[in-house]
Design a protein around this motif. Structure first.
Motif, mmCIF file in Angstrom:
data_model
loop_
_atom_site.group_PDB
_atom_site.id
_atom_site.type_symbol
_atom_site.label_atom_id
_atom_site.label_comp_id
_atom_site.label_asym_id
_atom_site.label_seq_id
_atom_site.Cartn_x
_atom_site.Cartn_y
_atom_site.Cartn_z
ATOM 1 N N CYS A 7 31.023 -55.593 38.071
ATOM 2 C CA CYS A 7 30.632 -55.726 36.680
ATOM 3 C C CYS A 7 31.699 -56.513 35.934
ATOM 4 O O CYS A 7 32.894 -56.200 36.055
ATOM 5 C CB CYS A 7 30.459 -54.346 36.040
ATOM 6 S SG CYS A 7 30.115 -54.402 34.258
ATOM 7 N N ARG A 9 32.435 -56.388 32.900
ATOM 8 C CA ARG A 9 32.967 -55.642 31.758
ATOM 9 C C ARG A 9 33.819 -54.441 32.152
ATOM 10 O O ARG A 9 34.753 -54.089 31.439
ATOM 11 C CB ARG A 9 31.816 -55.187 30.853
ATOM 12 C CG ARG A 9 30.984 -56.343 30.328
ATOM 13 C CD ARG A 9 29.788 -55.867 29.519
ATOM 14 N NE ARG A 9 28.955 -56.990 29.119
ATOM 15 C CZ ARG A 9 27.783 -56.875 28.495
ATOM 16 N NH1 ARG A 9 27.313 -55.659 28.205
ATOM 17 N NH2 ARG A 9 27.083 -57.952 28.172
ATOM 18 N N CYS A 29 27.287 -50.274 32.058
ATOM 19 C CA CYS A 29 27.156 -51.313 31.029
ATOM 20 C C CYS A 29 25.756 -51.883 30.883
ATOM 21 O O CYS A 29 25.511 -52.691 29.984
ATOM 22 C CB CYS A 29 28.141 -52.458 31.319
ATOM 23 S SG CYS A 29 29.854 -51.923 31.483
ATOM 24 N N VAL A 32 24.031 -57.116 33.200
ATOM 25 C CA VAL A 32 25.256 -57.917 33.125
ATOM 26 C C VAL A 32 25.097 -59.181 33.966
ATOM 27 O O VAL A 32 24.184 -59.291 34.801
ATOM 28 C CB VAL A 32 26.489 -57.130 33.632
ATOM 29 C CG1 VAL A 32 26.796 -55.946 32.723
ATOM 30 C CG2 VAL A 32 26.292 -56.672 35.073
#
Length: 223
Positions: A7, A9, A29, A32
């Motif tokens: 990911c 993030r 999240c 993505v």
């Protein structure tokens, strides 16, 4: 070319598209752009990265050039997939700390809004850094100018230092209409950016004289 995927993030594992979802997904999240990191680095791998499908606007792949003495390119990554195109790039360099003399690492990130890769490496909240630049500009305790000045793609580019974890220093700006992050470990290595740094866009031309080194631990999961 071997790659790891995570990911952008939060660095967690991501799930690829399936019959129910058209996007890559992170349990933390949501949807993505997956972040791919090449397991090794060489001129051939840099070439393969810049040949990845691009989005409507090509994302720069920033690299200091010329590299300071003792510095090497130590990793490359990108966020996106075949459907979305590349939405962010990351390149790491390693060399001697300009102040302490020990090992230092620098990760340069270019990204379109909404990716969240730069804030992950900078260790700052949110997905985009615009509010942090606004805070730096409005803080009366700060001096009136930027904290560092570099050249990116031939253009003078101011950098703003933002509050980051104590183990690193983080600078943010805009270049070619996209966010630009420069994150250095240890924090003292941020002084690298005070030394008349010029960033070259490898997506325009790969410099054949680049020197490559062992993979950066920060680009490969430590950050």
């Amino acid at each position: 070319m071997g790659v790891t995927v995570s990911c952008p993030r939060c660095a967690a594992q991501v799930r690829p598209p399936d019959l129910m979802h058209s996007d890559w997904r992170c349990d933390n999240c949501g949807d993505v752009y997956p972040f791919h990191v090449a397991e090794h680095i060489s001129s051939e791998i840099i070439d393969s990265v810049v040949r990845q499908p691009s989005a409507e606007r090509r994302v720069p792949l920033w690299c200091p050039w010329p590299l300071p003495p003792g510095w090497m390119v130590t990793g490359v990554g990108w966020a996106g997939d075949e459907r979305s195109g590349v939405r962010a790039t990351a390149l790491s360099c390693s060399g001697p700390d300009p102040l302490g003399g020990g090992p230092a690492d620098l990760v340069l990130i270019a990204e379109q809004p909404g990716v969240g890769l730069g804030t992950r490496f900078a260790g700052i909240p949110g997905i985009d850094p615009g509010y942090l630049i606004a805070e730096a500009l409005s803080d009366p305790s700060q001096h009136c100018g930027p904290h560092a000045k570099i050249k990116a793609g031939g253009h003078p580019t101011p950098l703003w230092c933002v509050k980051a974890p104590e183990d690193r220093s983080a600078y943010v700006s805009e270049a070619k209409g996209m966010w630009l992050y420069a994150v250095a470990w240890p924090a003292s290595a941020g002084y690298f950016l005070a030394e008349h740094v010029v960033l070259h866009d490898l997506s325009v031309e790969v410099v054949p004289e680049l020197v490559y080194g062992a993979p950066s631990p920060y680009l490969h999961g430590r950050a």
